[in-house]
Motif scaffolding. Sequence first.
Motif, mmCIF file in Angstrom:
data_model
loop_
_atom_site.group_PDB
_atom_site.id
_atom_site.type_symbol
_atom_site.label_atom_id
_atom_site.label_comp_id
_atom_site.label_asym_id
_atom_site.label_seq_id
_atom_site.Cartn_x
_atom_site.Cartn_y
_atom_site.Cartn_z
ATOM 1 N N GLU A 179 0.816 -1.217 0.000
ATOM 2 C CA GLU A 179 0.000 0.000 0.000
ATOM 3 C C GLU A 179 0.853 1.272 0.000
ATOM 4 N N GLN A 180 2.131 1.143 0.317
ATOM 5 C CA GLN A 180 2.979 2.309 0.480
ATOM 6 C C GLN A 180 3.565 2.783 -0.860
ATOM 7 N N GLY A 212 10.734 -0.543 -3.577
ATOM 8 C CA GLY A 212 9.782 -1.073 -2.615
ATOM 9 C C GLY A 212 9.214 -0.041 -1.667
ATOM 10 N N PRO A 213 8.675 -0.494 -0.534
ATOM 11 C CA PRO A 213 7.902 0.367 0.371
ATOM 12 C C PRO A 213 8.721 1.499 0.989
ATOM 13 N N LEU A 214 8.084 2.631 1.109
ATOM 14 C CA LEU A 214 8.714 3.835 1.646
ATOM 15 C C LEU A 214 9.293 3.615 3.036
ATOM 16 N N SER A 215 8.668 2.782 3.860
ATOM 17 C CA SER A 215 9.075 2.649 5.254
ATOM 18 C C SER A 215 10.158 1.604 5.486
ATOM 19 N N GLN A 263 1.820 1.492 9.479
ATOM 20 C CA GLN A 263 2.529 0.836 8.385
ATOM 21 C C GLN A 263 3.962 0.490 8.786
ATOM 22 N N CYS A 264 4.575 1.373 9.567
ATOM 23 C CA CYS A 264 5.941 1.107 10.029
ATOM 24 C C CYS A 264 5.984 -0.097 10.961
ATOM 25 N N HIS A 265 5.008 -0.202 11.842
ATOM 26 C CA HIS A 265 4.975 -1.359 12.740
ATOM 27 C C HIS A 265 4.774 -2.657 11.938
#
Length: 336
Positions: A179-180, A212-215, A263-265
Amino acid sequence: MSSSRIDALTRWAAKQNGLDVANITIAPAGGDASFRSYFRLTLPDGSTQIVMDAPPAQENSAPFVAIGRRWYAAGLPVPNIHAADLDSGFLLLDDLGDTPLQAFFTNEQSTQRSHQQALDLIGQLQNRANPKALPAYDAALLGRELDLFPDWCLDKWLGLSIPDSWAALHAQLIEQALEQPVVSVHRDFDAMNIMVLNQHLYMIDFQDAVAGPLSYDVISLLRGRYCRFSNEQFSQLVQHFYDQARLDGRLSRHVSSANFLSQCHSMAAQRSLKVLGIFCRLTLRDQKQGYLARLPHFLEHLEDSLNSLPQHDEFSQWVSATLRPAITQRLADTLI
């Protein structure tokens, strides 16, 4: 490493500098979890370079060279690659010294400041490096990484069955990651891969970079091997990154800080599970010592993340009631 290979590496390094072997010195400068090793080359004028030995039978250095040259051209702080012989597995790089970021984790203030600087470096990477040239960190890759946990940690090392709650966790962690926004991801943005030279931060070991994902790199840093932050400290550092990402457009205004923290967790849970699997694989398959002793630290990271994801309470309870005691007992039996 055989003496003949060291001789070949020394001759190659001397040739790249237009020198005779007698006019240079070369000394070990460390290694890592892979088959790569490093040597410090000292030239007649006293300047130094790093020679990487990456045996081609075990290591494919082409991605490192391609990514390194693109990122260097984009103005990112990475070592300049002066020469590369991919057939032999020899690379000649800038010498960024011997001081990784964790050397500055000496007190709470310095640790906080160092992590903020590293988070800002992630911002530079995401803003300057085009992710389109990188392999996709897609659902298949995320899934294969998660599967390292049941395959290597549960089955091969602990002899435990996969809990019923695993399937839902597996699916939702991948969904949250996808989703990121997609950015360039270093993929091992741990403090040990950030060198500090003349008060500037430099990235190394970026050969596994993906789109890939921002986080993800945020989590590599904040849930790495050297620190365990309280919930408050973790949230503050995530907020520091979030504010910068909102300011420069990496994050939409529609993504709230609470949503990004969640999202980070989720990303932290994914990475912690992957690392638990990788460390068991390094021990069992590759016969590399020392990784089992790090399992409790990443187990704590996993528990910290799951405690902030109430939708995964069932898996969290299994971690506390079954996984933690099993790891504790297995380590006691193994590390005596």
